[in-house]
Design a protein around this motif. Structure first.
Motif, PDB file in Angstrom:
ATOM      1  N   ALA A  87      52.829  47.635  66.040  1.00 43.94           N
ATOM      2  CA  ALA A  87      54.107  47.029  65.957  1.00 43.94           C
ATOM      3  C   ALA A  87      53.724  45.495  65.672  1.00 43.94           C
ATOM      4  O   ALA A  87      52.606  45.120  65.552  1.00 43.94           O
ATOM      5  CB  ALA A  87      55.305  46.971  67.041  1.00 43.94           C
ATOM      6  N   ASP A  88      54.049  44.976  67.190  1.00 40.14           N
ATOM      7  CA  ASP A  88      53.636  42.698  67.086  1.00 40.14           C
ATOM      8  C   ASP A  88      52.565  43.287  67.640  1.00 40.14           C
ATOM      9  O   ASP A  88      51.657  41.999  68.166  1.00 40.14           O
ATOM     10  CB  ASP A  88      54.643  42.410  67.314  1.00 40.14           C
ATOM     11  N   THR A 132      48.000  32.894  58.829  1.00 42.81           N
ATOM     12  CA  THR A 132      48.071  32.356  57.910  1.00 42.81           C
ATOM     13  C   THR A 132      49.023  32.437  56.366  1.00 42.81           C
ATOM     14  O   THR A 132      49.860  32.107  56.326  1.00 42.81           O
ATOM     15  CB  THR A 132      47.616  31.824  58.457  1.00 42.81           C
ATOM     16  N   CYS A 133      48.373  33.447  56.126  1.00 38.44           N
ATOM     17  CA  CYS A 133      48.870  33.993  55.070  1.00 38.44           C
ATOM     18  C   CYS A 133      50.647  34.418  55.152  1.00 38.44           C
ATOM     19  O   CYS A 133      50.956  33.795  54.111  1.00 38.44           O
ATOM     20  CB  CYS A 133      47.839  35.019  54.617  1.00 38.44           C
ATOM     21  N   PHE A 134      50.602  34.735  55.833  1.00 35.22           N
ATOM     22  CA  PHE A 134      52.454  35.136  56.283  1.00 35.22           C
ATOM     23  C   PHE A 134      53.101  34.206  56.145  1.00 35.22           C
ATOM     24  O   PHE A 134      54.275  35.422  56.779  1.00 35.22           O
ATOM     25  CB  PHE A 134      52.128  36.762  57.225  1.00 35.22           C
ATOM     26  N   GLY A 135      52.701  32.936  57.018  1.00 41.05           N
ATOM     27  CA  GLY A 135      53.297  32.628  58.301  1.00 41.05           C
ATOM     28  C   GLY A 135      53.380  33.071  59.922  1.00 41.05           C
ATOM     29  O   GLY A 135      54.585  32.489  60.111  1.00 41.05           O
ATOM     30  N   LEU A 136      52.754  33.875  60.355  1.00 37.79           N
ATOM     31  CA  LEU A 136      52.904  34.284  61.215  1.00 37.79           C
ATOM     32  C   LEU A 136      51.837  32.997  61.879  1.00 37.79           C
ATOM     33  O   LEU A 136      50.907  32.691  61.967  1.00 37.79           O
ATOM     34  CB  LEU A 136      52.583  35.199  61.431  1.00 37.79           C
ATOM     35  N   THR A 137      51.916  33.450  63.735  1.00 37.63           N
ATOM     36  CA  THR A 137      51.653  32.421  64.457  1.00 37.63           C
ATOM     37  C   THR A 137      50.824  33.476  65.420  1.00 37.63           C
ATOM     38  O   THR A 137      51.803  34.417  65.649  1.00 37.63           O
ATOM     39  CB  THR A 137      51.698  30.777  65.020  1.00 37.63           C
ATOM     40  N   VAL A 138      49.627  33.100  66.182  1.00 36.37           N
ATOM     41  CA  VAL A 138      49.031  34.184  67.304  1.00 36.37           C
ATOM     42  C   VAL A 138      50.045  32.925  68.518  1.00 36.37           C
ATOM     43  O   VAL A 138      49.373  32.069  68.849  1.00 36.37           O
ATOM     44  CB  VAL A 138      48.332  34.276  67.437  1.00 36.37           C
ATOM     45  N   LYS A 161      49.394  31.856  71.389  1.00 35.24           N
ATOM     46  CA  LYS A 161      47.552  31.223  72.554  1.00 35.24           C
ATOM     47  C   LYS A 161      48.693  32.257  74.421  1.00 35.24           C
ATOM     48  O   LYS A 161      47.428  32.924  75.169  1.00 35.24           O
ATOM     49  CB  LYS A 161      47.382  30.500  72.956  1.00 35.24           C
ATOM     50  N   VAL A 162      49.830  32.368  75.197  1.00 36.49           N
ATOM     51  CA  VAL A 162      50.175  32.365  76.021  1.00 36.49           C
ATOM     52  C   VAL A 162      50.061  34.158  76.283  1.00 36.49           C
ATOM     53  O   VAL A 162      49.584  34.111  77.531  1.00 36.49           O
ATOM     54  CB  VAL A 162      51.895  31.369  76.839  1.00 36.49           C
ATOM     55  N   LYS A 163      50.295  34.103  75.532  1.00 38.62           N
ATOM     56  CA  LYS A 163      50.032  35.555  75.814  1.00 38.62           C
ATOM     57  C   LYS A 163      48.761  37.288  75.227  1.00 38.62           C
ATOM     58  O   LYS A 163      48.580  37.525  75.122  1.00 38.62           O
ATOM     59  CB  LYS A 163      51.693  36.322  74.772  1.00 38.62           C
ATOM     60  N   THR A 164      48.409  35.916  74.642  1.00 42.05           N
ATOM     61  CA  THR A 164      47.291  36.814  74.183  1.00 42.05           C
ATOM     62  C   THR A 164      45.658  37.288  75.510  1.00 42.05           C
ATOM     63  O   THR A 164      46.339  35.794  76.649  1.00 42.05           O
ATOM     64  CB  THR A 164      46.512  35.407  73.488  1.00 42.05           C
ATOM     65  N   LYS A 165      45.745  37.806  75.787  1.00 37.30           N
ATOM     66  CA  LYS A 165      44.606  38.948  76.793  1.00 37.30           C
ATOM     67  C   LYS A 165      43.091  38.751  76.196  1.00 37.30           C
ATOM     68  O   LYS A 165      42.924  39.660  75.324  1.00 37.30           O
ATOM     69  CB  LYS A 165      45.832  39.160  77.991  1.00 37.30           C
ATOM     70  N   ILE A 166      42.303  38.680  76.682  1.00 36.68           N
ATOM     71  CA  ILE A 166      41.288  39.489  76.771  1.00 36.68           C
ATOM     72  C   ILE A 166      40.756  40.636  77.854  1.00 36.68           C
ATOM     73  O   ILE A 166      40.520  39.560  79.008  1.00 36.68           O
ATOM     74  CB  ILE A 166      39.714  38.476  76.080  1.00 36.68           C
ATOM     75  N   LEU A 167      40.517  42.246  77.688  1.00 42.08           N
ATOM     76  CA  LEU A 167      39.804  42.921  78.576  1.00 42.08           C
ATOM     77  C   LEU A 167      38.088  43.048  78.028  1.00 42.08           C
ATOM     78  O   LEU A 167      37.917  43.201  76.872  1.00 42.08           O
ATOM     79  CB  LEU A 167      40.042  43.845  78.484  1.00 42.08           C
ATOM     80  N   ALA A 168      37.518  42.006  78.883  1.00 46.93           N
ATOM     81  CA  ALA A 168      35.795  42.844  78.427  1.00 46.93           C
ATOM     82  C   ALA A 168      35.643  43.740  79.891  1.00 46.93           C
ATOM     83  O   ALA A 168      35.806  43.850  80.564  1.00 46.93           O
ATOM     84  CB  ALA A 168      34.990  41.802  79.293  1.00 46.93           C
ATOM     85  N   GLN A 169      35.297  45.220  79.204  1.00 42.80           N
ATOM     86  CA  GLN A 169      34.966  46.324  79.747  1.00 42.80           C
ATOM     87  C   GLN A 169      33.176  45.932  79.415  1.00 42.80           C
ATOM     88  O   GLN A 169      32.821  46.214  78.602  1.00 42.80           O
ATOM     89  CB  GLN A 169      35.445  47.782  79.126  1.00 42.80           C
ATOM     90  N   PRO A 170      32.649  46.021  80.740  1.00 41.73           N
ATOM     91  CA  PRO A 170      31.197  45.925  81.282  1.00 41.73           C
ATOM     92  C   PRO A 170      30.429  47.215  80.538  1.00 41.73           C
ATOM     93  O   PRO A 170      31.380  48.690  80.335  1.00 41.73           O
ATOM     94  CB  PRO A 170      30.835  46.336  82.126  1.00 41.73           C
TER      95      PRO A 170
END
Length: 166
Positions: free
Chosen positions: A45-46, A70-76, A78-87
């Motif tokens: 989905a999104d 950007t090609c489709f006029g969408l943006t990311v 940044k507030v909802k973006t999360k990074i998960l680092a798995q060791p």
């Protein structure tokens, strides 16, 4: 337009079989009847997940997403973006999951406290109704964003204790 975005071979290598021997892990070491593919992104989905071994690979993947969106006029967002680092197995890294779990436990206690007199101590409501409210409100508050947690046994104990107290 998507073909304009550069593709690379980064990502996580996955071996799979289609002959019914999926649960016999020893068979995955065989080259015969074993297929391999690199997974660099998972989309639903999104939601979008980028898989990488290094920070540079992750940055390249994010840049590719940005170019495609950007090609489709969408943006990311940044507030909802999360990074998960798995060791890697055997590596210890400082984890923010424990602090996040503590925050969710506190939010769960707060939600339970606010509903305590109106719902959980109300003798006019059935146990079934109280359980539905607990599962709907309390558990969803407690487990919000749990897919980003790296769980350890101490964290599981805290979550189990929360359920036993309530």
């Amino acid at each position: 337009m998507l073909y304009d975005v550069p593709h690379n071979n980064s990502g996580v290598e996955i071996k799979y079989r289609l002959d019914g021997g999926i649960f016999k892990l020893a068979r995955h070491s065989s080259q015969r009847n074993t297929n391999t593919m690199n997974v660099s992104e998972l989309q639903y989905a999104d939601d979008n997940a980028a898989v990488a071994h290094t920070q540079a690979e992750l940055q390249e993947s994010v840049d590719n997403f940005h170019a495609a969106y950007t090609c489709f006029g969408l943006t990311v967002n940044k507030v909802k973006t999360k990074i998960l680092a798995q060791p890697r197995p055997g590596e210890n890294t400082p984890s923010t999951s424990s602090k996040e779990i503590e925050n969710r436990l506190q939010a769960g206690h707060t939600a339970y406290g606010r509903l305590s007199t109106r719902v959980f101590k109300n003798k006019d409501l059935t146990t079934h109704t109280k359980m539905m409210v607990y599962k709907t409100i309390i558990v969803s508050t407690l487990l919000y964003a749990c897919e980003t947690w790296t769980l350890y046994s101490r964290d599981l104990k805290k979550l189990e204790q929360f359920h036993q107290k309530k």
